[in-house]
Write a protein that holds these residues in place. Structure first.
Motif, PDB file in Angstrom:
ATOM      1  N   SER A 131     -14.488  -9.176  83.923  1.00  0.00           N
ATOM      2  CA  SER A 131     -14.073  -8.942  85.304  1.00  0.00           C
ATOM      3  C   SER A 131     -12.997  -7.872  85.374  1.00  0.00           C
ATOM      4  N   ASP A 132     -12.080  -7.899  84.402  1.00  0.00           N
ATOM      5  CA  ASP A 132     -10.961  -6.961  84.360  1.00  0.00           C
ATOM      6  C   ASP A 132     -10.608  -6.684  82.904  1.00  0.00           C
ATOM      7  N   VAL A 133      -9.888  -5.587  82.685  1.00  0.00           N
ATOM      8  CA  VAL A 133      -9.440  -5.210  81.348  1.00  0.00           C
ATOM      9  C   VAL A 133      -7.969  -4.816  81.414  1.00  0.00           C
ATOM     10  N   VAL A 134      -7.220  -5.231  80.395  1.00  0.00           N
ATOM     11  CA  VAL A 134      -5.809  -4.877  80.274  1.00  0.00           C
ATOM     12  C   VAL A 134      -5.624  -4.152  78.949  1.00  0.00           C
ATOM     13  N   LEU A 135      -4.886  -3.048  78.963  1.00  0.00           N
ATOM     14  CA  LEU A 135      -4.598  -2.327  77.737  1.00  0.00           C
ATOM     15  C   LEU A 135      -3.396  -2.935  77.031  1.00  0.00           C
ATOM     16  N   VAL A 136      -3.377  -2.845  75.715  1.00  0.00           N
ATOM     17  CA  VAL A 136      -2.275  -3.443  74.952  1.00  0.00           C
ATOM     18  C   VAL A 136      -0.945  -2.762  75.239  1.00  0.00           C
ATOM     19  N   THR A 137      -0.994  -1.558  75.788  1.00  0.00           N
ATOM     20  CA  THR A 137       0.236  -0.837  76.118  1.00  0.00           C
ATOM     21  C   THR A 137       0.871  -1.323  77.416  1.00  0.00           C
ATOM     22  N   GLU A 138       0.173  -2.135  78.181  1.00  0.00           N
ATOM     23  CA  GLU A 138       0.697  -2.652  79.444  1.00  0.00           C
ATOM     24  C   GLU A 138       1.537  -3.911  79.204  1.00  0.00           C
ATOM     25  N   ASP A 139       2.273  -4.313  80.244  1.00  0.00           N
ATOM     26  CA  ASP A 139       2.960  -5.603  80.229  1.00  0.00           C
ATOM     27  C   ASP A 139       1.895  -6.669  80.482  1.00  0.00           C
ATOM     28  N   ILE A 140       1.373  -7.237  79.396  1.00  0.00           N
ATOM     29  CA  ILE A 140       0.174  -8.077  79.512  1.00  0.00           C
ATOM     30  C   ILE A 140       0.395  -9.313  80.378  1.00  0.00           C
ATOM     31  N   PRO A 141       1.434 -10.122  80.154  1.00  0.00           N
ATOM     32  CA  PRO A 141       1.604 -11.301  81.021  1.00  0.00           C
ATOM     33  C   PRO A 141       1.772 -10.930  82.493  1.00  0.00           C
ATOM     34  N   GLU A 142       2.508  -9.865  82.755  1.00  0.00           N
ATOM     35  CA  GLU A 142       2.713  -9.446  84.141  1.00  0.00           C
ATOM     36  C   GLU A 142       1.392  -9.004  84.766  1.00  0.00           C
ATOM     37  N   ARG A 143       0.626  -8.230  84.020  1.00  0.00           N
ATOM     38  CA  ARG A 143      -0.665  -7.746  84.532  1.00  0.00           C
ATOM     39  C   ARG A 143      -1.638  -8.908  84.732  1.00  0.00           C
ATOM     40  N   VAL A 144      -1.631  -9.861  83.822  1.00  0.00           N
ATOM     41  CA  VAL A 144      -2.513 -11.028  83.960  1.00  0.00           C
ATOM     42  C   VAL A 144      -2.142 -11.830  85.204  1.00  0.00           C
ATOM     43  N   LYS A 145      -0.853 -12.003  85.432  1.00  0.00           N
ATOM     44  CA  LYS A 145      -0.429 -12.749  86.625  1.00  0.00           C
ATOM     45  C   LYS A 145      -0.858 -12.018  87.896  1.00  0.00           C
ATOM     46  N   GLU A 146      -0.794 -10.684  87.891  1.00  0.00           N
ATOM     47  CA  GLU A 146      -1.261  -9.915  89.051  1.00  0.00           C
ATOM     48  C   GLU A 146      -2.753 -10.154  89.286  1.00  0.00           C
ATOM     49  N   LEU A 147      -3.521 -10.156  88.214  1.00  0.00           N
ATOM     50  CA  LEU A 147      -4.974 -10.301  88.335  1.00  0.00           C
ATOM     51  C   LEU A 147      -5.395 -11.708  88.739  1.00  0.00           C
ATOM     52  N   THR A 148      -4.528 -12.688  88.512  1.00  0.00           N
ATOM     53  CA  THR A 148      -4.871 -14.082  88.813  1.00  0.00           C
ATOM     54  C   THR A 148      -4.073 -14.623  89.998  1.00  0.00           C
ATOM     55  N   GLY A 149      -3.516 -13.747  90.794  1.00  0.00           N
ATOM     56  CA  GLY A 149      -2.767 -14.187  91.964  1.00  0.00           C
ATOM     57  C   GLY A 149      -1.529 -14.976  91.614  1.00  0.00           C
ATOM     58  N   GLY A 150      -0.936 -14.681  90.450  1.00  0.00           N
ATOM     59  CA  GLY A 150       0.282 -15.349  90.024  1.00  0.00           C
ATOM     60  C   GLY A 150       0.067 -16.641  89.269  1.00  0.00           C
ATOM     61  N   THR A 151      -1.192 -17.044  89.091  1.00  0.00           N
ATOM     62  CA  THR A 151      -1.480 -18.348  88.486  1.00  0.00           C
ATOM     63  C   THR A 151      -1.456 -18.320  86.969  1.00  0.00           C
ATOM     64  N   GLY A 152      -2.089 -17.321  86.378  1.00  0.00           N
ATOM     65  CA  GLY A 152      -2.292 -17.307  84.927  1.00  0.00           C
ATOM     66  C   GLY A 152      -3.696 -17.749  84.575  1.00  0.00           C
ATOM     67  N   VAL A 153      -4.030 -17.637  83.307  1.00  0.00           N
ATOM     68  CA  VAL A 153      -5.392 -17.939  82.857  1.00  0.00           C
ATOM     69  C   VAL A 153      -5.508 -19.383  82.376  1.00  0.00           C
ATOM     70  N   ASP A 154      -6.731 -19.895  82.426  1.00  0.00           N
ATOM     71  CA  ASP A 154      -6.988 -21.254  81.939  1.00  0.00           C
ATOM     72  C   ASP A 154      -6.931 -21.325  80.422  1.00  0.00           C
ATOM     73  N   VAL A 155      -7.343 -20.236  79.770  1.00  0.00           N
ATOM     74  CA  VAL A 155      -7.394 -20.237  78.315  1.00  0.00           C
ATOM     75  C   VAL A 155      -7.180 -18.816  77.797  1.00  0.00           C
ATOM     76  N   ALA A 156      -6.459 -18.693  76.694  1.00  0.00           N
ATOM     77  CA  ALA A 156      -6.322 -17.422  75.985  1.00  0.00           C
ATOM     78  C   ALA A 156      -6.976 -17.585  74.620  1.00  0.00           C
ATOM     79  N   TYR A 157      -8.035 -16.823  74.373  1.00  0.00           N
ATOM     80  CA  TYR A 157      -8.685 -16.806  73.062  1.00  0.00           C
ATOM     81  C   TYR A 157      -8.075 -15.640  72.285  1.00  0.00           C
ATOM     82  N   ASP A 158      -7.263 -15.957  71.293  1.00  0.00           N
ATOM     83  CA  ASP A 158      -6.396 -14.961  70.664  1.00  0.00           C
ATOM     84  C   ASP A 158      -6.721 -14.820  69.180  1.00  0.00           C
TER      85      ASP A 158
END
Length: 312
Positions: free
Chosen positions: A187-214
């Motif tokens: 659905s979306d892509v984030v680059l490693v050079t970005e502020d990943i948690p901040e960008r993820v929160k923007e993409l999820t309306g401030g909620t965060g993800v259900d799971v991180a597969y790391d």
């Protein structure tokens, strides 16, 4: 007896410790098969064995998966026969022209899966199956953060999760990889050079993800935890940047009662029934085109060291 060509290491270290030689392969034991390899999978875990990150008993023949034809079977083996096309997993031994494998780790290939596809997807595909169906059972409407989304496992998780109705946010290192991951169903892509948690929160309306597969490990663990919703799951399954440093239980509490787990595939395929269950799911996904093999490069067995350099 068969004289096999093999790659063996006598000490841990860089790619140069991979040595080509020949070895006599004795006939299979009662619960073993001899497979004449036609394709061998190359996986990041092979580098962990080579460097000693995952300790192995030396000398050691690397390689966790291969596909080919059954050359001979042990007296107790009933689910495959001489001449069958098969794929297998093991703790090592696949970097060889012929491999002696526990029969419990061998699965017969359906006609629609060729040997190269099997060797390129079996370990990574079963890992994707484990993560999506056995560890955190992804459901329609969930949002998953997938690290190394253009990598070996990531390129299988992304389309498979998307086919389940999961919203996928992929993390990649380049814009070119980002385009591939979006084409793969993210659905979306984030680059490693970005502020990943901040960008993820923007993409999820401030909620965060259900799971991180790391699969990245040391460098990404804290970023994954900070990207979770309350009661989200941090699934750390790889060490591309090194092992994850110890995380205090209180840190998970501060993250909103997060759940952390470190699954190992072989704990989920420890019986013949389990490995065949995972294989059936993988073959089914391949058959309908949900996932596909992405064989970017091919190497001769004698070029194993070069393959490791390219992988790393």
């Amino acid at each position: 007896m068969i004289e096999a060509r093999i790659i063996r290491l006598y000490e841990t270290g860089g790619p140069d410790v991979l040595t080509e030689e020949t070895m006599v392969v004795e006939g299979p034991g009662p619960s073993e098969v001899i497979v004449r390899n036609s394709a061998i999978g190359l996986n990041f875990i092979d580098t962990y064995h080579r460097t000693g990150l995952y300790p192995v008993e030396l000398p050691f023949i690397p390689g966790t998966e291969g596909a080919g034809v059954v050359d001979s079977v042990g007296s107790d083996v009933t689910h495959v026969s001489e001449g069958d096309r098969v794929v297998y997993l093991g703790p090592g031994g696949a970097y060889a022209s012929h491999a002696r494998i526990p029969a419990a780790s061998v699965v017969k290939l359906p006609d629609f899966v060729d040997d190269e596809t099997a060797a390129a997807t079996f370990l990574k595909g079963l890992t994707a199956w484990m993560l999506l169906f056995e560890v955190f059972k992804a459901r329609p409407g969930d949002t998953a953060l997938i690290w190394a989304a253009a990598g070996g496992v990531g390129s299988l998780i992304v389309p498979w999760a998307s086919s389940l109705g999961v919203n996928v946010i992929g993390i990649v290192s380049t814009k070119r990889k980002a385009e591939r991951v979006l084409e793969n169903g993210a659905s979306d892509v984030v680059l490693v050079t970005e502020d990943i948690p901040e960008r993820v929160k923007e993409l999820t309306g401030g909620t965060g993800v259900d799971v991180a597969y790391d699969s990245v490990g040391k460098d990404s663990a804290e970023l994954s935890i900070r990207s979770l919703r309350p009661r989200g799951w941090f699934v750390t399954y790889g060490n591309a940047s090194g092992p994850v440093e110890p995380i205090a239980p209180g840190r998970l509490g501060l993250a909103g009662s997060a759940v952390m787990t470190r699954p190992s595939l072989f704990d989920f395929i420890s019986t013949p029934e389990e490995i065949r269950k995972g294989a059936a799911a993988l073959f089914g996904a391949l058959r309908v085109g949900t996932i596909k093999a992405d064989v970017g490069q091919r190497y001769a067995l004698s070029d194993a060291a070069e393959a490791h350099r390219a992988l790393e």
